[in-house]
Design a protein around this motif. Sequence first.
Motif, PDB file in Angstrom:
ATOM      1  N   THR A  14       0.945  -1.096  -0.015  1.00 18.71           N
ATOM      2  CA  THR A  14       0.191   0.017  -0.083  1.00 18.71           C
ATOM      3  C   THR A  14       0.875   1.222  -0.112  1.00 18.71           C
ATOM      4  O   THR A  14       1.997   1.111   0.310  1.00 18.71           O
ATOM      5  CB  THR A  14      -0.880  -0.119   1.342  1.00 18.71           C
ATOM      6  OG1 THR A  14      -0.082   0.049   2.609  1.00 18.71           O
ATOM      7  CG2 THR A  14      -2.067  -0.951   1.189  1.00 18.71           C
ATOM      8  N   HIS A  17       0.285   6.276   4.173  1.00 20.43           N
ATOM      9  CA  HIS A  17      -0.559   7.197   4.805  1.00 20.43           C
ATOM     10  C   HIS A  17       0.383   8.647   4.917  1.00 20.43           C
ATOM     11  O   HIS A  17       1.498   8.456   5.502  1.00 20.43           O
ATOM     12  CB  HIS A  17      -1.269   6.918   5.973  1.00 20.43           C
ATOM     13  CG  HIS A  17      -2.515   7.569   6.162  1.00 20.43           C
ATOM     14  ND1 HIS A  17      -2.311   8.925   6.895  1.00 20.43           N
ATOM     15  CD2 HIS A  17      -3.893   7.571   6.347  1.00 20.43           C
ATOM     16  CE1 HIS A  17      -3.342   9.595   7.065  1.00 20.43           C
ATOM     17  NE2 HIS A  17      -4.532   8.633   6.745  1.00 20.43           N
ATOM     18  N   GLU A  18      -0.400   9.624   4.613  1.00 17.46           N
ATOM     19  CA  GLU A  18       0.307  11.027   4.659  1.00 17.46           C
ATOM     20  C   GLU A  18       0.773  11.359   6.175  1.00 17.46           C
ATOM     21  O   GLU A  18       1.757  11.565   6.542  1.00 17.46           O
ATOM     22  CB  GLU A  18      -0.441  12.102   4.165  1.00 17.46           C
ATOM     23  CG  GLU A  18      -1.628  12.521   4.646  1.00 17.46           C
ATOM     24  CD  GLU A  18      -2.345  13.649   4.245  1.00 17.46           C
ATOM     25  OE1 GLU A  18      -3.484  14.070   4.648  1.00 17.46           O
ATOM     26  OE2 GLU A  18      -1.902  14.218   3.089  1.00 17.46           O
ATOM     27  N   ASP A  19       0.062  10.757   7.080  1.00 15.26           N
ATOM     28  CA  ASP A  19       0.541  10.896   8.683  1.00 15.26           C
ATOM     29  C   ASP A  19       1.552  10.052   8.992  1.00 15.26           C
ATOM     30  O   ASP A  19       2.388  10.367   9.831  1.00 15.26           O
ATOM     31  CB  ASP A  19      -0.760  10.642   9.502  1.00 15.26           C
ATOM     32  CG  ASP A  19      -1.958  11.609   9.375  1.00 15.26           C
ATOM     33  OD1 ASP A  19      -1.707  12.470   8.422  1.00 15.26           O
ATOM     34  OD2 ASP A  19      -3.207  11.501   9.959  1.00 15.26           O
ATOM     35  N   TYR A 207      -0.541   0.566   5.092  1.00 15.65           N
ATOM     36  CA  TYR A 207      -0.054   1.895   4.745  1.00 15.65           C
ATOM     37  C   TYR A 207       0.874   2.533   5.944  1.00 15.65           C
ATOM     38  O   TYR A 207       1.105   3.731   5.860  1.00 15.65           O
ATOM     39  CB  TYR A 207      -1.461   2.957   5.272  1.00 15.65           C
ATOM     40  CG  TYR A 207      -2.726   2.307   4.348  1.00 15.65           C
ATOM     41  CD1 TYR A 207      -2.748   2.422   3.121  1.00 15.65           C
ATOM     42  CD2 TYR A 207      -3.656   1.479   4.904  1.00 15.65           C
ATOM     43  CE1 TYR A 207      -3.787   2.066   2.204  1.00 15.65           C
ATOM     44  CE2 TYR A 207      -4.641   1.023   4.180  1.00 15.65           C
ATOM     45  CZ  TYR A 207      -4.712   1.092   2.706  1.00 15.65           C
ATOM     46  OH  TYR A 207      -5.755   0.811   2.012  1.00 15.65           O
ATOM     47  N   ALA A 252       0.341   3.903  11.531  1.00 18.46           N
ATOM     48  CA  ALA A 252      -0.190   3.360  10.806  1.00 18.46           C
ATOM     49  C   ALA A 252      -1.251   2.451  11.419  1.00 18.46           C
ATOM     50  O   ALA A 252      -2.388   2.206  11.025  1.00 18.46           O
ATOM     51  CB  ALA A 252       0.531   2.459   9.614  1.00 18.46           C
ATOM     52  N   ILE A 255      -4.013   4.553  12.827  1.00 20.01           N
ATOM     53  CA  ILE A 255      -5.223   4.756  11.708  1.00 20.01           C
ATOM     54  C   ILE A 255      -6.044   3.581  11.589  1.00 20.01           C
ATOM     55  O   ILE A 255      -7.181   3.627  11.387  1.00 20.01           O
ATOM     56  CB  ILE A 255      -4.289   5.391  10.631  1.00 20.01           C
ATOM     57  CG1 ILE A 255      -3.586   6.593  10.949  1.00 20.01           C
ATOM     58  CG2 ILE A 255      -5.147   5.589   9.418  1.00 20.01           C
ATOM     59  CD1 ILE A 255      -2.582   7.145   9.809  1.00 20.01           C
ATOM     60  N   GLU A 263     -13.398   1.107   6.550  1.00 22.69           N
ATOM     61  CA  GLU A 263     -12.534   0.480   5.611  1.00 22.69           C
ATOM     62  C   GLU A 263     -13.161  -0.605   4.883  1.00 22.69           C
ATOM     63  O   GLU A 263     -13.048  -0.753   3.822  1.00 22.69           O
ATOM     64  CB  GLU A 263     -11.109   0.369   5.841  1.00 22.69           C
ATOM     65  CG  GLU A 263     -10.173   1.538   5.962  1.00 22.69           C
ATOM     66  CD  GLU A 263      -9.964   2.216   4.385  1.00 22.69           C
ATOM     67  OE1 GLU A 263      -9.577   1.487   3.817  1.00 22.69           O
ATOM     68  OE2 GLU A 263     -10.438   3.439   4.319  1.00 22.69           O
ATOM     69  N   ARG A 359      -7.606   2.119   0.532  1.00 25.04           N
ATOM     70  CA  ARG A 359      -8.204   2.991   0.967  1.00 25.04           C
ATOM     71  C   ARG A 359      -8.346   4.494   0.054  1.00 25.04           C
ATOM     72  O   ARG A 359      -9.170   5.231   0.158  1.00 25.04           O
ATOM     73  CB  ARG A 359      -7.827   3.659   2.308  1.00 25.04           C
ATOM     74  CG  ARG A 359      -6.479   4.256   2.305  1.00 25.04           C
ATOM     75  CD  ARG A 359      -5.703   4.562   3.885  1.00 25.04           C
ATOM     76  NE  ARG A 359      -6.823   5.644   4.413  1.00 25.04           N
ATOM     77  CZ  ARG A 359      -6.986   5.746   5.795  1.00 25.04           C
ATOM     78  NH1 ARG A 359      -6.764   4.513   6.510  1.00 25.04           N
ATOM     79  NH2 ARG A 359      -7.721   6.643   6.179  1.00 25.04           N
ATOM     80  N   TYR A 360      -7.340   4.284  -0.846  1.00 25.24           N
ATOM     81  CA  TYR A 360      -7.235   5.644  -1.866  1.00 25.24           C
ATOM     82  C   TYR A 360      -8.329   5.307  -3.146  1.00 25.24           C
ATOM     83  O   TYR A 360      -8.127   6.036  -4.006  1.00 25.24           O
ATOM     84  CB  TYR A 360      -5.926   5.842  -2.061  1.00 25.24           C
ATOM     85  CG  TYR A 360      -5.270   6.234  -0.828  1.00 25.24           C
ATOM     86  CD1 TYR A 360      -5.434   7.267   0.032  1.00 25.24           C
ATOM     87  CD2 TYR A 360      -4.013   5.656  -0.360  1.00 25.24           C
ATOM     88  CE1 TYR A 360      -4.760   7.443   1.059  1.00 25.24           C
ATOM     89  CE2 TYR A 360      -3.489   5.760   0.815  1.00 25.24           C
ATOM     90  CZ  TYR A 360      -3.570   6.703   1.361  1.00 25.24           C
ATOM     91  OH  TYR A 360      -3.097   6.886   2.583  1.00 25.24           O
TER      92      TYR A 360
END
Length: 386
Positions: A14, A17-19, A207, A252, A255, A263, A359-360
Amino acid sequence: MEQHTIYLDNNATTAMHEDVIEAIHQANMLYGNASSMHMAGRQAALAIEQGRQSLASLIDAEPSWVVFTSGASEANNTVFNIFKERIDLGSKRNRMVTTTIEHPSIIETVKYLKQHGYKVDECPVDHTGRVNMDAMKSLLGEDVALVSVMLGNNEIGTIQPVAEIAELAHRVGAYVHTDATQAIGKIPVSMKALGVDYLSLSSHKFYGPKGVGALVVKAKAPYTPLVHGGHQEGGKRAGTYNTASIVGMGVAASIAQRDQKQEQMKLWKLREMLRVGILERISNVVVNGNQEHCLPGTLDVSFPHAEGESILLYLDMEGIMVSTGSACASGSLEPSYVLLASGVDIELAHGSIRFSFGRYNTEQDVAYVLEKLPPIIKRLREMSTR
Ligand code: PMP
């Protein structure tokens, strides 16, 4: 003209994630060796312990059970090595049981062990990839040391009755491992509810960063390190801590825990849109795997008279990224061993495509695939000499 890029290979890996990316960036500034007693070391150690707690919470385990590894491949190898060593030391329990559709990090480990004289039985699965429980029961006996059954299959998405298998295995005194790599973040995973003694996972499937994962080991389960040479992880796995990656995996995990329910629903919806759309638009297709016990974002489809690799390449030219069978087997034209083990015809096993959502992905992605895929299959079938 702008090219669409649609990533439908989330079971292979994957996007972070930006975080997670931000957390890794910050953690990279924690330069201390987490084993050092001074302040820089303690700061890194603190960040690692937070990561451990987040990960443990995600899978309903105790933080002290977590052994950080380089990923699920190492975790899986570590488990089999523990029992190999016990057998070497003369344990009367000298047989291991697994299944025919495990990830290559188990399939190949088992092949190696068998070549070296160890007894390992591979339980067959039905045509949907579910463990044949009668066969499993007949394989369980007082001589079994370890039973290892994956939770969700990476290729066809089939979910195994791991809790039920764990109960049966414990009754004969065996320890139980599950490779939960593909299930994490997609379905609820509770190590306590599953009742397993060992659980493997890998951060990049949910992620987080690549090259980090964990083997989660219940307090009283046997343990032997695979990597010797340091006191890290209570002597369970040597090597300087990968602070930034562990921190990233922890974020990750938080989240994944926060978003798991939405999800799961979203992935299933997209998967079903694609499944129904394919069946409506393309004749003579076979949907592989178990449709009831299935990872929500996985759709594996065989298109008779069209080669999987050709479909993949044509889709790629349209900006749609998928995989044939399992990603780990790509580059070779071998039919999918998972499908063959499920009793799927060899031609169908050659022409399977795995769409795996993440998720995207959006409904527009599905619509785009449903526009591009039918003419590709039509063209390939026309070209087919069969
Ligand atoms: N087990 C399963 C079910 C997997 O899908 C994967 C990744 N393809 C692994 C183990 C290995 O994970 P890693 O490559 O991160 O070690």
